[in-house]
Design a protein around this motif. Structure first.
Motif, PDB file in Angstrom:
ATOM      1  N   PRO A 277       3.481  10.896   0.360  1.00 29.39           N
ATOM      2  CA  PRO A 277       3.738  10.157  -1.069  1.00 29.39           C
ATOM      3  C   PRO A 277       2.685   9.280  -1.444  1.00 29.39           C
ATOM      4  CG  PRO A 277       5.714  10.139   0.326  1.00 29.39           C
ATOM      5  CD  PRO A 277       4.649  10.394   1.141  1.00 29.39           C
ATOM      6  N   CYS A 278       1.694   9.067  -0.241  1.00 25.62           N
ATOM      7  CA  CYS A 278       0.454   8.115  -0.496  1.00 25.62           C
ATOM      8  C   CYS A 278      -0.361   8.360  -1.734  1.00 25.62           C
ATOM      9  CB  CYS A 278      -0.313   7.890   0.749  1.00 25.62           C
ATOM     10  SG  CYS A 278      -1.603   6.858   0.348  1.00 25.62           S
TER      11      CYS A 278
ATOM     12  N   ILE B   8      -4.275   6.498   6.732  1.00 26.66           N
ATOM     13  CA  ILE B   8      -3.879   7.886   6.340  1.00 26.66           C
ATOM     14  C   ILE B   8      -4.681   8.801   5.962  1.00 26.66           C
ATOM     15  CG2 ILE B   8      -2.368   8.631   4.254  1.00 26.66           C
ATOM     16  CD1 ILE B   8      -0.925   5.860   4.274  1.00 26.66           C
TER      17      ILE B   8
ATOM     18  N   PRO C  52       4.818   1.038  -3.016  1.00 24.12           N
ATOM     19  CA  PRO C  52       5.613   1.528  -4.033  1.00 24.12           C
ATOM     20  C   PRO C  52       6.075   2.966  -4.013  1.00 24.12           C
ATOM     21  CG  PRO C  52       3.461   1.149  -4.965  1.00 24.12           C
ATOM     22  CD  PRO C  52       3.268   0.563  -3.320  1.00 24.12           C
TER      23      PRO C  52
ATOM     24  N   HIS D 195      -3.020   6.279  -2.480  1.00 22.12           N
ATOM     25  CA  HIS D 195      -4.133   5.757  -2.386  1.00 22.12           C
ATOM     26  C   HIS D 195      -4.165   4.432  -3.298  1.00 22.12           C
ATOM     27  CE1 HIS D 195      -5.098   8.697   0.106  1.00 22.12           C
ATOM     28  NE2 HIS D 195      -5.008   9.692  -0.795  1.00 22.12           N
ATOM     29  N   CYS D 196      -2.886   3.789  -3.838  1.00 25.12           N
ATOM     30  CA  CYS D 196      -3.064   2.688  -4.521  1.00 25.12           C
ATOM     31  C   CYS D 196      -3.839   1.304  -3.957  1.00 25.12           C
ATOM     32  CB  CYS D 196      -1.711   2.170  -5.175  1.00 25.12           C
ATOM     33  SG  CYS D 196      -0.589   1.825  -3.997  1.00 25.12           S
ATOM     34  N   GLY D 197      -3.502   1.160  -2.724  1.00 20.85           N
ATOM     35  CA  GLY D 197      -4.202   0.121  -2.073  1.00 20.85           C
ATOM     36  C   GLY D 197      -3.439  -1.177  -2.098  1.00 20.85           C
ATOM     37  N   PHE D 198      -1.968  -1.127  -2.599  1.00 25.74           N
ATOM     38  CA  PHE D 198      -1.203  -2.205  -2.387  1.00 25.74           C
ATOM     39  C   PHE D 198      -0.805  -2.790  -1.196  1.00 25.74           C
ATOM     40  CE2 PHE D 198       1.055  -1.314  -6.933  1.00 25.74           C
ATOM     41  CZ  PHE D 198       0.121  -1.651  -7.446  1.00 25.74           C
TER      42      PHE D 198
HETATM   43  S1  SF4 Z   1       0.470   1.092  -0.869  1.00 26.89           S
HETATM   44 FE1  SF4 Z   1      -0.784   2.227   0.674  1.00 26.89          FE
HETATM   45  S2  SF4 Z   1       0.313   3.519   1.586  1.00 26.89           S
HETATM   46 FE2  SF4 Z   1       1.572   3.218  -0.311  1.00 26.89          FE
HETATM   47  S3  SF4 Z   1       0.726   4.529  -1.640  1.00 26.89           S
HETATM   48 FE3  SF4 Z   1      -0.630   2.788  -1.993  1.00 26.89          FE
HETATM   49  S4  SF4 Z   1      -2.267   3.116  -0.522  1.00 26.89           S
HETATM   50 FE4  SF4 Z   1      -0.581   4.584   0.090  1.00 26.89          FE
END
Ligand code: SF4
Ligand code: SF4
Length: 432
Positions: free
Chosen positions: A12-13, A40, A76, A15-18
């Motif tokens: 599900p990643c 990841i 998320p 790559h949003c970086g949260f």
């Molecule tokens: S918060 Fe981190 S692990 Fe989760 S989808 Fe975003 S980059 Fe991927």
């Protein structure tokens, strides 16, 4: 388990970086490859064979991961980072074997006859007061500080002697009073609880086991002993030694079969894996055992817990990663501490972050472990009012934070929450 053996949890990643700001190693180095998102990418490349199992950068950045799972609750997309990491480490071990240092340490924990004499030696040193004298900030001194930090103690130092005397004699709660209304409504009559003893806990934290048994009994549980237990296997599982973890899990499965209504665990790291035995072994029996596992704080909170005598001390709670992130147990340890009248409880700032202990991580990666710990000790130093005790429910955290506090010369103790409840119950005269 699917053919991908856990890698699918990373799918599900997006790559949003949260997750970056929740990662202690990213915060320590600022390197994307030391972040969950960067790792990841590396793990996916490993699975697809785009990177070899001997790629130095891949090994460096995956090895540096604490496995704290602080990145999971902030994601998320619901990425199962911990499961993916275990799959990647198992694949590395399958393709290139365990590093010699990890093999040696993990080999010791497979057999009681190997770890018992080592821990007995450590206990003997502790009884002689050697670790207290040699504790310091050097690597050797830090190891001594870990042992010194977990000496069995009463509340005198935390309270100050005069206040301890007052708590012990002045304001006793009525020992016959039973504030167990919730227990009587929600639990069967005197549920049987088997104590999981483990390895480090059993040898170095016998006082916490004793406090666990007393406080559970004081809250209406019938605590039973189970013979033939082994180490839980968490150290092996986290290092990628799946065969080692499964062998130990099977021994515990045989030992605990049909033993009790619940299995009580007072080590967050052990509890997290015991609750995963169904997934690890893939059998119905393992799933049944896993469903009975509870952190001791969950059992105490379900029973009230009954209040003890006042302990007027400032306590900062620091949540172990494998309790808050892996087991998602957050409120029960606070309920345990709130059962102590006059105890002034608050969360340690940054309590959602790892302390750098992480099983055998602090042994294999002392530099990064200390960098992560420095943040935690900084939070203790700056906390106002200054706490007398940092409470946390995991042996590695107790040793790591306790040694860090000693090295920083801060007059703060690291103690397990059940030790504090036990002090309060003793002062109330619930038992001798
Ligand atoms: S918060 Fe981190 S692990 Fe989760 S989808 Fe975003 S980059 Fe991927
Ligand atoms: S498990 Fe901990 S150290 Fe590893 S990537 Fe997640 S937050 Fe960072």
């Amino acid at each position: 388990m699917t053919a991908r053996a856990g890698f699918e949890a990373l799918d599900p990643c997006v790559h949003c970086g949260f997750c970056l700001q929740a990662c202690p190693t990213y915060l320590a180095t600022g390197d994307e490859a030391d972040s969950p998102r960067g790792r990841i990418v590396l793990m996916r490349a490993l699975e697809r064979r785009e990177l070899g199992a001997d790629d130095p950068a891949l090994l460096q950045h995956l090895d540096a991961c604490l496995g704290c799972r602080g990145c999971e609750p902030v994601c998320p997309s619901g990425v199962g980072y911990g499961r993916g990491l275990e799959a990647a480490r198992a694949l590395l071990v399958e393709r290139r074997g365990l590093p010699a240092a990890a093999r040696a340490v993990l080999g010791v924990f497979r057999h009681r006859w190997l770890w018992r004499p080592i821990f007995r030696g450590a206990r003997w040193l502790r009884a002689l007061g050697v670790p207290s004298r040699l504790a310091s900030g050097s690597r050797f001194g830090f190891g001594m500080g870990m042992l010194a930090a977990i000496e069995p103690r009463g509340p005198e130092r935390a309270l100050g002697r005069r206040a301890a005397a007052a708590a012990g004699t002045g304001s006793r709660a009525d020992p016959t009073r039973k504030d167990g209304t919730l227990a009587e409504r929600s639990l069967p009559a005197r549920p049987r609880v088997a104590l999981f003893r483990g390895c480090v806990m059993d040898e170095l934290f016998g006082h916490v086991h004793a406090a666990t048994i007393r406080t559970l009994r004081a809250n209406g549980y019938d605590v039973v002993e189970v013979r033939g237990q082994a180490c839980c296997g968490a150290l092996h599982q986290h290092a990628g030694d799946r065969a080692g973890a499964e062998a130990l899990a099977r021994r515990n499965l045989r030992a605990f079969a049909g033993s009790a209504d619940f299995v009580a665990v007072n080590s967050a790291g052990c509890g997290a894996l015991l609750k995963e035995y169904g997934h690890l072994l893939g059998s119905k029996e393992a799933g049944t055992l896993a469903a009975k596992v509870r952190d001791v704080s969950e059992l105490l909170a379900a029973a009230g817990p009954r209040p003890g005598a006042p302990l007027p001390i400032d306590v900062a709670y620091d949540a172990p990663c494998h309790l808050q992130h892996a087991q998602r147990v957050q409120e029960p340890p606070l309920a345990v501490l709130r059962a102590i009248p006059e105890l002034r409880l608050r969360m340690l700032p940054g309590s959602d972050r790892c302390c750098g202990s992480a099983g055998i991580y602090s042994t294999l990666h002392p530099g990064m472990a200390r960098a992560v710990l420095d943040e935690k000790i900084g939070s203790c130093r700056e906390a106002a009012p200054a706490p007398a005790v940092v409470a946390t429910g995991n042996p590695g955290c107790l040793m790591q934070i306790g040694a860090g506090l000693r090295a920083a010369k801060l007059p703060i103790e690291a103690r397990h929450p059940v030790e504090l409840l036990d002090w309060s119950y003793r002062a109330a005269g619930l038992y001798d």
